[in-house]
Design a protein around this motif. Structure first.
Motif: not given
Length: 232
Positions: A204-228, A199-202
């Protein structure tokens, strides 16, 4: 789960699929580039489609590119199944025309998806399957990708729209989101994960994640880090 026990969300990426288990909140409208199988661990899962129709069942399937939003669920098991694996053949036959209730899938488990995720579709053109697999692993310009699979760029684009219902550019973005999720889970910052995934920058990632998942990186980060943290 015992009373008072905190549910630790889990996210994992496998060959041909991704899986999430945990609570969900209301999402924005979005469209995946993969099939989604959403199963309520308790109660029912609920979604709203683009025509404002509510769907509620113990298990629902959303085909690729179907615009929808998730409603809050206490505990959800959801699979994202890539459209060119053999498990997607079963979903295309059963659930190709919008959000579909699939109570027979309420006992679906990750190992069921995993066994089928490693096998290519028997229905799609093998040249399209090769192209989708290539884009999942790395970014390739369209002329080079078409040449690799023995098609013209125009024919490859038409094949993707006809057989999986989406432009290859959409699949390319989905593959980048998958890579970004893996980078976030590995501990990279959203800005670094965005650049590494293509992605071009953060933003850009946020726009596409909202468009294709309905969430933002900030929303999914606790899930991803919690699993780690749980896995270590």
């Amino acid at each position: 789960m015992n009373a008072g026990t905190e549910l630790v969300p889990r996210f994992a990426v496998g060959e041909g699929y991704a899986v999430y288990r945990g609570p969900t909140t209301d999402s924005a409208f979005h469209r995946h580039a993969a099939f989604q199988i959403a199963i309520a661990v308790r109660g029912e899962v609920a979604m709203v489609d683009a025509s404002a129709t509510h769907h509620r069942a113990v298990a629902l399937v959303v085909p690729p590119m179907a615009r929808h939003r998730m409603l809050a669920t206490v505990e959800l098991l959801t699979f994202f199944v890539e459209p060119h694996c053999v498990f997607a053949d079963r979903l295309r036959e059963r659930c190709a025309n919008g959000i579909t209730a699939v109570p027979e899938m309420c006992d679906l488990r990750e190992e069921d998806i995993g066994r089928a995720g490693v096998c290519p579709s028997s229905e799609l053109d093998p040249r399209l399957v090769e192209a989708l697999n290539t884009l999942r692993d790395r970014s390739v310009p369209m002329p080079s990708l078409a040449a690799m699979v023995g098609l013209s760029p125009q024919r490859l684009r038409a094949l993707a729209r006809h057989q999986v219902g989406m432009p290859l550019t959409r699949w390319r973005v989905w593959a980048r989101l998958r890579r970004a999720a893996e980078e976030l889970r590995a501990g990279r910052s959203p800005a670094d994960a965005a650049i590494t995934a293509g992605f071009a920058d953060q933003a850009h990632l946020t726009r596409w994640m909202r468009e294709m998942v309905g969430l933002t990186p900030a929303a999914v980060l606790p899930v991803l880090r919690g699993h780690s943290r749980r896995a270590t």
